[in-house]
Design a protein around this motif. Structure first.
Motif, mmCIF file in Angstrom:
data_model
loop_
_atom_site.group_PDB
_atom_site.id
_atom_site.type_symbol
_atom_site.label_atom_id
_atom_site.label_comp_id
_atom_site.label_asym_id
_atom_site.label_seq_id
_atom_site.Cartn_x
_atom_site.Cartn_y
_atom_site.Cartn_z
ATOM 1 N N GLY A 139 0.788 -1.223 0.000
ATOM 2 C CA GLY A 139 0.000 0.000 0.000
ATOM 3 C C GLY A 139 0.820 1.272 0.000
ATOM 4 N N SER A 140 2.143 1.156 0.018
ATOM 5 C CA SER A 140 3.011 2.336 0.040
ATOM 6 C C SER A 140 3.153 2.932 -1.357
ATOM 7 C CB SER A 140 4.398 1.943 0.563
ATOM 8 O OG SER A 140 5.045 1.079 -0.360
ATOM 9 N N PRO A 141 3.663 4.167 -1.461
ATOM 10 C CA PRO A 141 3.903 4.753 -2.790
ATOM 11 C C PRO A 141 4.799 3.874 -3.665
ATOM 12 C CG PRO A 141 4.035 6.452 -1.114
ATOM 13 C CD PRO A 141 3.912 5.151 -0.380
ATOM 14 N N ALA A 142 5.811 3.242 -3.062
ATOM 15 C CA ALA A 142 6.685 2.356 -3.840
ATOM 16 C C ALA A 142 5.917 1.146 -4.355
ATOM 17 C CB ALA A 142 7.875 1.901 -2.982
ATOM 18 N N ASN A 143 5.047 0.598 -3.506
ATOM 19 C CA ASN A 143 4.236 -0.553 -3.892
ATOM 20 C C ASN A 143 3.277 -0.190 -5.017
ATOM 21 O OD1 ASN A 143 1.513 -2.396 -2.576
ATOM 22 N ND2 ASN A 143 3.268 -3.306 -3.581
ATOM 23 N N VAL A 144 2.638 0.959 -4.894
ATOM 24 C CA VAL A 144 1.699 1.416 -5.927
ATOM 25 C C VAL A 144 2.423 1.654 -7.255
ATOM 26 C CG1 VAL A 144 0.185 3.328 -6.602
ATOM 27 C CG2 VAL A 144 0.072 2.425 -4.273
ATOM 28 N N ALA A 145 3.661 2.119 -7.178
ATOM 29 C CA ALA A 145 4.433 2.389 -8.397
ATOM 30 C C ALA A 145 4.897 1.114 -9.096
ATOM 31 C CB ALA A 145 5.637 3.268 -8.070
ATOM 32 N N GLY A 146 4.791 -0.030 -8.407
ATOM 33 C CA GLY A 146 5.197 -1.292 -9.020
ATOM 34 C C GLY A 146 6.608 -1.730 -8.693
ATOM 35 N N ILE A 147 7.215 -1.135 -7.672
ATOM 36 C CA ILE A 147 8.550 -1.541 -7.256
ATOM 37 C C ILE A 147 8.455 -2.854 -6.483
ATOM 38 C CG2 ILE A 147 10.469 -0.939 -5.711
ATOM 39 C CD1 ILE A 147 10.085 1.952 -6.526
ATOM 40 N N HIS A 148 9.366 -3.779 -6.763
ATOM 41 C CA HIS A 148 9.370 -5.099 -6.141
ATOM 42 C C HIS A 148 10.624 -5.288 -5.282
ATOM 43 C CE1 HIS A 148 6.742 -6.956 -9.597
ATOM 44 N NE2 HIS A 148 6.132 -5.964 -8.958
ATOM 45 N N GLU A 149 10.489 -6.099 -4.264
ATOM 46 C CA GLU A 149 11.669 -6.496 -3.503
ATOM 47 C C GLU A 149 12.632 -7.236 -4.439
ATOM 48 O OE1 GLU A 149 10.695 -8.697 -0.025
ATOM 49 O OE2 GLU A 149 9.375 -7.156 0.801
ATOM 50 N N GLY A 150 13.902 -6.906 -4.322
ATOM 51 C CA GLY A 150 14.903 -7.518 -5.183
ATOM 52 C C GLY A 150 15.239 -6.699 -6.421
ATOM 53 N N ASP A 151 14.426 -5.686 -6.727
ATOM 54 C CA ASP A 151 14.739 -4.818 -7.868
ATOM 55 C C ASP A 151 16.094 -4.158 -7.661
ATOM 56 O OD1 ASP A 151 12.421 -5.364 -9.197
ATOM 57 O OD2 ASP A 151 11.421 -3.468 -8.727
ATOM 58 N N GLN A 152 16.873 -4.084 -8.728
ATOM 59 C CA GLN A 152 18.148 -3.374 -8.700
ATOM 60 C C GLN A 152 17.976 -2.067 -9.466
ATOM 61 O OE1 GLN A 152 21.024 -6.180 -10.297
ATOM 62 N NE2 GLN A 152 21.471 -6.939 -8.242
ATOM 63 N N ILE A 153 18.177 -0.966 -8.777
ATOM 64 C CA ILE A 153 17.932 0.355 -9.358
ATOM 65 C C ILE A 153 19.151 0.805 -10.156
ATOM 66 C CG2 ILE A 153 17.474 2.781 -8.841
ATOM 67 C CD1 ILE A 153 15.989 1.851 -6.331
ATOM 68 N N THR A 154 18.917 1.122 -11.436
ATOM 69 C CA THR A 154 19.987 1.616 -12.298
ATOM 70 C C THR A 154 19.877 3.119 -12.543
ATOM 71 O OG1 THR A 154 18.691 1.107 -14.300
ATOM 72 C CG2 THR A 154 20.186 -0.605 -13.471
ATOM 73 N N LYS A 155 18.704 3.673 -12.280
ATOM 74 C CA LYS A 155 18.508 5.117 -12.446
ATOM 75 C C LYS A 155 17.386 5.555 -11.514
ATOM 76 C CE LYS A 155 18.084 8.620 -16.107
ATOM 77 N NZ LYS A 155 16.927 9.395 -15.598
ATOM 78 N N PHE A 156 17.641 6.575 -10.721
ATOM 79 C CA PHE A 156 16.648 7.109 -9.795
ATOM 80 C C PHE A 156 16.574 8.602 -10.030
ATOM 81 C CE2 PHE A 156 14.708 8.554 -5.936
ATOM 82 C CZ PHE A 156 13.919 7.504 -5.497
ATOM 83 N N GLY A 157 15.622 9.013 -10.873
ATOM 84 C CA GLY A 157 15.596 10.416 -11.292
ATOM 85 C C GLY A 157 16.864 10.729 -12.064
#
Length: 220
Positions: A139-157
């Motif tokens: 239910g968090s903003p990250a969850n609503v955005a479709g972010i999953h546990e284990g995702d590796q972020i290559t670009k954040f803004g």
């Protein structure tokens, strides 16, 4: 799949033969409005689950196989189904928005910098991951955005592994982007996934509702 009316003209998307067509500015704006509507609906659906104190995986029957009496089973089942459908729509919309923005940028470059179409733009760099998501709250903003546990972020803004100087770099960006969309690119199962994350106040702590940790160079 949710398709906005603005996407039905002849200047957007791909044709049935897989040939990329030109996106118009109006088409991209229509897709962005559609994305905002989907995100708002997803937030409302997650609120339904939170009201019933369940997430996406808890059983809807008791130990004897009867529908649980402490939740609205029909409401929860309907919300879960809608969330799954809309998350797929959201991912598809983000992909089309990204394609549209690339198309508009390419059109501008063609007109302003290369009217004869001589120069071919270089391919997008294969960015290295520098953050890993190790927890996402339902239910968090990250969850609503479709972010999953284990995702590796290559670009954040605007932050990539090249200018990342620690979690404070990301924290400052989040603080400055409350209620504004941040484009996030992650590596998931060896696939590139583009997401739109909007930091905001919610019922939990912080503005994102997820925990991210730096990736050491040896882990990349």
């Amino acid at each position: 799949m949710i398709i906005p009316d603005s996407a039905m003209n002849n200047n957007s998307s791909n044709n049935n033969n897989g040939v990329s067509l030109t996106y118009s500015r109006e088409t991209v704006l229509g897709l962005m409005r559609e994305k905002d509507q989907v995100e708002q609906t997803l937030k409302e659906l997650w609120d339904v689950l939170k009201t019933n104190h369940v997430g996406m995986g808890e059983p809807l029957t008791d130990n004897e196989g009867y529908p649980r009496s402490d939740i609205d089973v029909y409401q929860v089942r309907h919300a879960r189904h809608q969330i799954k459908c809309l998350q797929n729509d959201h991912t598809a919309l983000l992909r089309r928005i990204e394609e549209g923005l690339v198309s508009l940028h390419s059109q501008a470059r063609t007109v302003e910098e290369d009217p004869n179409g001589i120069n071919v733009p270089p391919p997008s760099p294969n960015l290295e991951p520098f953050l890993r998501v190790d927890h996402v709250i339902v239910g968090s903003p990250a969850n609503v955005a479709g972010i999953h546990e284990g995702d590796q972020i290559t670009k954040f803004g605007s932050v990539t592994y090249e200018n990342f100087r620690g979690l404070a770099t990301v924290g400052q960006l989040v603080q400055n982007s409350v209620n504004s969309s941040i484009q996030v690119t992650v590596r998931r199962n060896e696939q590139k996934v583009s997401l739109s994350l909007t930091p905001r106040q919610w019922s939990g702590r912080g503005f994102l509702g997820c925990n991210i940790v730096p990736i050491e160079k040896l882990d990349r």
